[in-house]
Write an enzyme that holds these catalytic residues in place. Sequence first.
Site, PDB file in Angstrom:
ATOM      1  N   HIS A 254       0.853  -1.181   0.000  1.00 20.49           N
ATOM      2  CA  HIS A 254       0.000   0.000   0.000  1.00 20.49           C
ATOM      3  C   HIS A 254       0.899   1.244   0.000  1.00 20.49           C
ATOM      4  O   HIS A 254       1.734   1.402   0.896  1.00 20.49           O
ATOM      5  CB  HIS A 254      -0.891   0.051   1.243  1.00 20.49           C
ATOM      6  CG  HIS A 254      -1.674  -1.198   1.482  1.00 20.49           C
ATOM      7  ND1 HIS A 254      -2.124  -1.563   2.723  1.00 20.49           N
ATOM      8  CD2 HIS A 254      -2.100  -2.179   0.628  1.00 20.49           C
ATOM      9  CE1 HIS A 254      -2.788  -2.700   2.639  1.00 20.49           C
ATOM     10  NE2 HIS A 254      -2.784  -3.098   1.378  1.00 20.49           N
TER      11      HIS A 254
ATOM     12  N   TYR B 250       2.459   2.620  12.996  1.00 16.81           N
ATOM     13  CA  TYR B 250       2.635   3.617  11.942  1.00 16.81           C
ATOM     14  C   TYR B 250       2.489   5.010  12.573  1.00 16.81           C
ATOM     15  O   TYR B 250       1.442   5.322  13.158  1.00 16.81           O
ATOM     16  CB  TYR B 250       1.552   3.527  10.876  1.00 16.81           C
ATOM     17  CG  TYR B 250       1.320   2.192  10.215  1.00 16.81           C
ATOM     18  CD1 TYR B 250       1.706   1.982   8.895  1.00 16.81           C
ATOM     19  CD2 TYR B 250       0.666   1.160  10.883  1.00 16.81           C
ATOM     20  CE1 TYR B 250       1.448   0.773   8.249  1.00 16.81           C
ATOM     21  CE2 TYR B 250       0.412  -0.053  10.253  1.00 16.81           C
ATOM     22  CZ  TYR B 250       0.801  -0.238   8.936  1.00 16.81           C
ATOM     23  OH  TYR B 250       0.535  -1.428   8.319  1.00 16.81           O
TER      24      TYR B 250
END
Length: 468
Positions: free
Chosen positions: A66, A129
């Site tokens: 992604h 993240y």
Amino acid sequence: MAELKIEKTAIPGLLIIDLDVRGDNRGWFKENWQRQKMIDLGLPDFGPVQNNVSFNATRGVTRGFHAEPWDKLISVAAGRIFGAWVDLREGPTFGTVVTVEHGPERAVFVPSGVGNAFQVLEGGTAYSYLVNDHWSPAAKDSYTFVNLADPTLAVAWPIPLSEGELSEADRNHPALAEVRPVPAKRTLIIGAGGQLGRALQALLPDAIALTRAECDLADPEALEKIDWRSVGAVINAAAYTAVDAAETEEGRRQAWQVNVHAVGRLVEKAREHRLPLVHVSSDYVFDGTRELHDEDEPFAPLGVYGQTKAAGDALVQSWPRHYLLRTSWVVGDGKNFIATMASLADRGIAPSVIDDQHGRLTFAVDLAKAAVDLLAGGKPYGTYNVSCDGPVRTWADLAAAVFVARGRSADDVTRVSTEEYGQDKNLAPRPRHSALDLTKAKAAGLTLPDGDQALADYLAALEVDGGS
């Protein structure tokens, strides 16, 4: 205990960070993100605003690839992963793959447009993240995906994908050959229709170039119409520069609107999107009592134009990622002092020209080159004086040089004082000394031509182009 260090990879901007992990009988502790230490070692000051954690219960869970429209710092809070990244940005490194196996001892900085994937090697792995934009459903429309099993990428997954745990979406992402590369972010030029703007366009043909008709800074909503996700840097070449008109009631309002209020809005956009901002300033922020102005001289403007430029400068300096180019006596294509003097000389006119204002010319092409070089060269942010180098001249000196170059006598230029020239005219006050100290710019490696030679070259181009 490991030393904090950062390593570059084959993918530009993708950085591997070895973290300082300290353990004892109880477990371990690490500084997962330490802004100042990491910036000092080369990590971009990417301005994270959101932290996400992916928990993966079983070995073999595989996620990706992604590429999201933001930068991220990824790390492992618990467990171990095999990480893989592929550059999906347009350019020569499109399709480049980097892989690293790691646990809590390492982090990876992933720039926008680089696809991120990982495979869990231990059950109970938590993958973190730290991102510099807020997720939204609309943002997902700008994701770019590529298939984990693409043979072109040839990723050597430790656990065969056929044995792994994948989402249906990840199994069906397109092959690399079918992926439309993420467009490179472009430099935005505001004020592209002016003499500096046109010089910038010549150097940056792929830039987003907006003229006043397309982005009028006097309009408070103008900046809201720009697609900021496509912008990588901003150069503001727009300003209200009518020095004398700025002293009028209407001109004063326009000068403050464009040179201050609009600049403030532009700074906030740069801050919001973490963009380097190049802004052009003026010798008019000083009163001209010093014969040479360095970058640290306090503001002391004489008139409204200078006051608005000084206020705009202060706003720009509030955003750390700025290049403020202070310049003087700008000459570009179109109407300007040098072209006017050449025209007068050609038509046999003998003008009166001020002989007690001192400075150096700045040619728009050299100012544009300095802006581009600062952005491209990774120079320290801050204020840089930019003008031609060489002897300081008066306006009358320059006019005389133009007349001689056009075959006229220097004596055809009548030298007058500022007071004489301004008699019966509504002129704004001007600094008597406008020359800028160029030490910092030259130390940074900027190319600053000799003023007399640059003037000769400009006049030769006027001859080639058929005069002024």
